[in-house]
Scaffold this motif. Structure first.
Motif, PDB file in Angstrom:
ATOM      1  N   ARG A 118       0.609  -0.908  -0.089  1.00 52.74           N
ATOM      2  CA  ARG A 118      -0.427  -0.198   0.094  1.00 52.74           C
ATOM      3  C   ARG A 118       0.489   1.557  -0.111  1.00 52.74           C
ATOM      4  N   ILE A 119       2.027   1.128   0.797  1.00 52.04           N
ATOM      5  CA  ILE A 119       3.064   2.876   0.789  1.00 52.04           C
ATOM      6  C   ILE A 119       3.305   2.516  -1.243  1.00 52.04           C
ATOM      7  N   TYR A 120       4.279   2.048  -1.584  1.00 55.83           N
ATOM      8  CA  TYR A 120       4.124   1.288  -2.894  1.00 55.83           C
ATOM      9  C   TYR A 120       2.816   2.062  -4.094  1.00 55.83           C
ATOM     10  N   THR A 121       1.438   1.112  -3.940  1.00 51.75           N
ATOM     11  CA  THR A 121       0.512   1.750  -4.601  1.00 51.75           C
ATOM     12  C   THR A 121      -0.675   2.744  -3.992  1.00 51.75           C
ATOM     13  N   VAL A 122      -0.824   2.907  -2.828  1.00 51.86           N
ATOM     14  CA  VAL A 122      -1.576   4.137  -2.456  1.00 51.86           C
ATOM     15  C   VAL A 122      -1.023   6.089  -1.935  1.00 51.86           C
ATOM     16  N   TYR A 123       0.222   5.086  -0.847  1.00 50.34           N
ATOM     17  CA  TYR A 123       0.569   6.421   0.008  1.00 50.34           C
ATOM     18  C   TYR A 123       1.367   7.380  -1.617  1.00 50.34           C
ATOM     19  N   TYR A 124       2.692   6.550  -1.983  1.00 51.27           N
ATOM     20  CA  TYR A 124       3.657   7.248  -3.041  1.00 51.27           C
ATOM     21  C   TYR A 124       2.355   8.314  -4.576  1.00 51.27           C
ATOM     22  N   PRO A 125       1.513   6.920  -4.597  1.00 55.50           N
ATOM     23  CA  PRO A 125       0.845   8.349  -5.667  1.00 55.50           C
ATOM     24  C   PRO A 125       0.235   9.046  -4.945  1.00 55.50           C
ATOM     25  N   SER A 126      -0.493   9.109  -4.339  1.00 55.19           N
ATOM     26  CA  SER A 126      -1.118  10.182  -3.404  1.00 55.19           C
ATOM     27  C   SER A 126      -0.060  11.140  -2.961  1.00 55.19           C
ATOM     28  N   TYR A 127       0.804  11.051  -3.229  1.00 58.21           N
ATOM     29  CA  TYR A 127       2.208  12.074  -3.144  1.00 58.21           C
ATOM     30  C   TYR A 127       1.960  13.453  -4.365  1.00 58.21           C
ATOM     31  N   ILE A 128       2.218  12.421  -5.532  1.00 55.66           N
ATOM     32  CA  ILE A 128       2.612  12.774  -6.753  1.00 55.66           C
ATOM     33  C   ILE A 128       2.277  14.197  -7.090  1.00 55.66           C
ATOM     34  N   PRO A 129       0.780  14.712  -6.474  1.00 58.75           N
ATOM     35  CA  PRO A 129       0.201  15.975  -6.423  1.00 58.75           C
ATOM     36  C   PRO A 129       0.894  17.192  -6.306  1.00 58.75           C
ATOM     37  N   GLU A 130       1.152  17.056  -4.717  1.00 60.54           N
ATOM     38  CA  GLU A 130       1.502  17.427  -4.253  1.00 60.54           C
ATOM     39  C   GLU A 130       3.475  17.770  -4.813  1.00 60.54           C
ATOM     40  N   ILE A 131       4.077  17.064  -5.105  1.00 52.99           N
ATOM     41  CA  ILE A 131       5.162  16.508  -5.242  1.00 52.99           C
ATOM     42  C   ILE A 131       5.214  18.260  -6.758  1.00 52.99           C
ATOM     43  N   VAL A 132       4.580  17.050  -7.922  1.00 49.46           N
ATOM     44  CA  VAL A 132       4.080  18.299  -8.328  1.00 49.46           C
ATOM     45  C   VAL A 132       4.251  20.215  -8.612  1.00 49.46           C
ATOM     46  N   ARG A 133       3.383  20.212  -7.555  1.00 48.53           N
ATOM     47  CA  ARG A 133       2.917  21.445  -7.663  1.00 48.53           C
ATOM     48  C   ARG A 133       5.008  22.100  -7.068  1.00 48.53           C
ATOM     49  N   LEU A 134       4.842  21.034  -5.903  1.00 46.75           N
ATOM     50  CA  LEU A 134       6.365  22.231  -5.452  1.00 46.75           C
ATOM     51  C   LEU A 134       7.056  22.462  -6.581  1.00 46.75           C
ATOM     52  N   ILE A 135       7.751  21.485  -6.863  1.00 45.89           N
ATOM     53  CA  ILE A 135       9.027  21.288  -8.255  1.00 45.89           C
ATOM     54  C   ILE A 135       8.628  21.793  -9.167  1.00 45.89           C
ATOM     55  N   SER A 136       7.120  22.434  -9.671  1.00 37.74           N
ATOM     56  CA  SER A 136       7.358  23.197 -10.843  1.00 37.74           C
ATOM     57  C   SER A 136       7.772  23.443 -11.455  1.00 37.74           C
ATOM     58  N   PRO A 137       7.848  25.103 -10.298  1.00 32.98           N
ATOM     59  CA  PRO A 137       8.578  25.869 -10.711  1.00 32.98           C
ATOM     60  C   PRO A 137      10.249  25.731 -10.748  1.00 32.98           C
ATOM     61  N   LEU A 138      10.634  25.180 -10.028  1.00 29.67           N
ATOM     62  CA  LEU A 138      12.267  24.329 -10.755  1.00 29.67           C
ATOM     63  C   LEU A 138      12.110  23.437 -11.410  1.00 29.67           C
ATOM     64  N   ALA A 139      11.462  22.630 -12.067  1.00 26.18           N
ATOM     65  CA  ALA A 139      11.401  22.228 -13.005  1.00 26.18           C
ATOM     66  C   ALA A 139      11.341  23.250 -15.075  1.00 26.18           C
ATOM     67  N   LEU A 140       9.866  23.841 -14.638  1.00 23.38           N
ATOM     68  CA  LEU A 140       9.877  25.124 -15.505  1.00 23.38           C
ATOM     69  C   LEU A 140      11.040  25.900 -15.742  1.00 23.38           C
ATOM     70  N   PHE A 141      12.430  26.058 -13.943  1.00 25.29           N
ATOM     71  CA  PHE A 141      12.743  27.855 -14.429  1.00 25.29           C
ATOM     72  C   PHE A 141      13.677  26.516 -15.344  1.00 25.29           C
ATOM     73  N   LEU A 142      14.698  25.468 -15.081  1.00 30.64           N
ATOM     74  CA  LEU A 142      15.531  24.609 -15.674  1.00 30.64           C
ATOM     75  C   LEU A 142      14.913  24.764 -17.112  1.00 30.64           C
ATOM     76  N   ALA A 143      13.471  23.899 -17.630  1.00 34.91           N
ATOM     77  CA  ALA A 143      13.692  23.947 -18.348  1.00 34.91           C
ATOM     78  C   ALA A 143      13.956  24.695 -19.380  1.00 34.91           C
ATOM     79  N   ALA A 144      13.060  26.103 -19.181  1.00 35.78           N
ATOM     80  CA  ALA A 144      13.695  27.521 -19.566  1.00 35.78           C
ATOM     81  C   ALA A 144      14.906  27.927 -19.708  1.00 35.78           C
ATOM     82  N   ILE A 145      15.423  28.250 -19.156  1.00 35.17           N
ATOM     83  CA  ILE A 145      17.465  28.206 -19.560  1.00 35.17           C
ATOM     84  C   ILE A 145      18.084  26.952 -19.760  1.00 35.17           C
ATOM     85  N   TYR A 146      17.807  26.325 -20.064  1.00 34.96           N
ATOM     86  CA  TYR A 146      18.128  24.800 -20.910  1.00 34.96           C
ATOM     87  C   TYR A 146      17.608  25.714 -22.740  1.00 34.96           C
TER      88      TYR A 146
END
Length: 358
Positions: A48-76
């Motif tokens: 359940r950690i693999y199939t419920v916990y971490y999949p549920s974490y993905i939206p929050e991870i995306v929210r947090l890392i989006s500016p960094l990912a977008l910035f590095l993509a634009a810089i590249y």
């Protein structure tokens, strides 16, 4: 919109998606390695950690890392265009740097709107699952802000006191509900050993109701009292991360209820609420920074540009983290705390654009 605009949009978006996917995997792996001992010690069901916990974490991870990912993509992407002299060729042909802002701004606005939706409505729903698992299996799970002797104003004419609240069973112990008249005189008091949240109503299985009329007091024992209060279980079992599990409308009601009830230490909730609005703007601001930062060829090539990009990105994050404690403690207005880092870097982006144009 011309062909070159679509070319930039497609390349930045494609790089952004790849970086987000890579950072999600990196974050999950890092988090798992950090907490694997907690999972094993608490006998967490790994399936359940693999199939419920971490999949549920993905939206929050995306929210947090989006500016960094977008910035590095634009810089590249921008650095690659600069190294190939494509930006210089456009400027030689009469295309101003401000004109190149159009595709970058469109991508930034789209990402900001998307992250506002994710952070304001999608991530809070999945974060509840994450926090439930954290409280069960992690040693550093968020702790309750108020543990015992909780005093809250239910409405302008009533106050509730709870000796202890059990978050898992939604049961309040040693309950005292006092009602007052408009001139401040005590008119009624209910004493109960327990009060349980059930079917969106507070249920008191056994209590003593004391009514006051001047110096006269009447007392009766009541069995099974159901009462509707403006105090909810979330108000009695607050943690520093509760706001993460609330959509924007729910968070607005929650913060308003905390203010009405006279609760102390609501800085975390207020800053978290305003951050739901301000943090998505980082996606636009980093795009405005990326263009002037990477549009010029530099000695050392893209490695230097990406290094500068990482320095700016971590400076951005550091300013946010440095200002947050002032908002939590009330030394700085919560709305200003949430907006200040973004305002500082927006001004920096505009100055960089002006300097690059000059």
């Amino acid at each position: 919109m011309v062909t070159f605009d679509w070319h930039i949009i497609k390349r930045v978006t494609g790089s952004y998606v790849l970086l987000v996917a890579g950072l999600i995997l990196f974050f999950i792996l890092l988090h798992y390695l950090e907490h694997i001992d907690d999972f094993l010690d608490s006998k967490a069901p790994l399936t359940r950690i693999y199939t419920v916990y971490y999949p549920s974490y993905i939206p929050e991870i995306v929210r947090l890392i989006s500016p960094l990912a977008l910035f590095l993509a634009a810089i590249y992407v921008t650095g690659k265009l600069a190294q190939r002299l494509e930006i210089i060729a456009l400027q030689t042909g009469g295309v101003a740097l401000y004109r190149l802002l159009i595709p970058y701004s469109l991508v930034g606005l789209a990402a900001s709107a998307l992250m506002l939706t994710v952070g304001g409505w999608l991530a809070p729903r999945t974060n509840q699952t994450v926090l439930d698992y954290d409280s069960l299996y992690l040693k550093d799970a968020p702790k309750q802000v108020d543990i015992s002797d909780i005093h809250l104003q239910n409405d302008p004419l009533s106050v509730i006191t709870v000796g202890y609240f059990n978050r898992r069973t939604s049961t309040a112990h040693r309950v005292l509900l006092q009602r007052f008249s408009t001139d401040g005189q005590l008119t009624e008091r209910i004493d109960a050993q327990t009060m349980v949240w059930r079917d969106s109503v507070w249920h008191i299985p056994y209590g003593t109701v004391r009514a006051f009329d001047g110096d006269r007091e009447t007392r009766r024992v009541a069995v099974s009292i159901d009462t509707i209060l403006q105090v909810f279980p979330r108000d009695l079992a607050r943690t520093e991360r509760d706001i993460e599990t609330m959509t924007i409308p729910v968070a607005a009601d929650y913060v308003d209820a905390l203010r009405r009830s006279g609760t102390a230490d609501i800085g975390h909730a207020e800053v978290g609420y305003y951050t739901k609005y301000t943090y998505p703007l980082a996606n636009l601001i980093v795009m405005l920074i990326a263009l002037p930062l990477a549009c010029t060829r530099r000695r050392g090539g893209q490695a230097v540009q990406i290094g500068l990009g990482l320095l700016v990105a971590f400076s951005y994050l550091a300013v946010q983290k440095l200002t947050e404690p002032f908002g939590y403690s009330g030394e700085l207005d919560p709305m200003l705390t949430a907006a200040l880092p973004h305002a500082v870097f927006l001004i920096g982006a505009l100055m960089a654009l002006r300097w690059s144009r000059a």
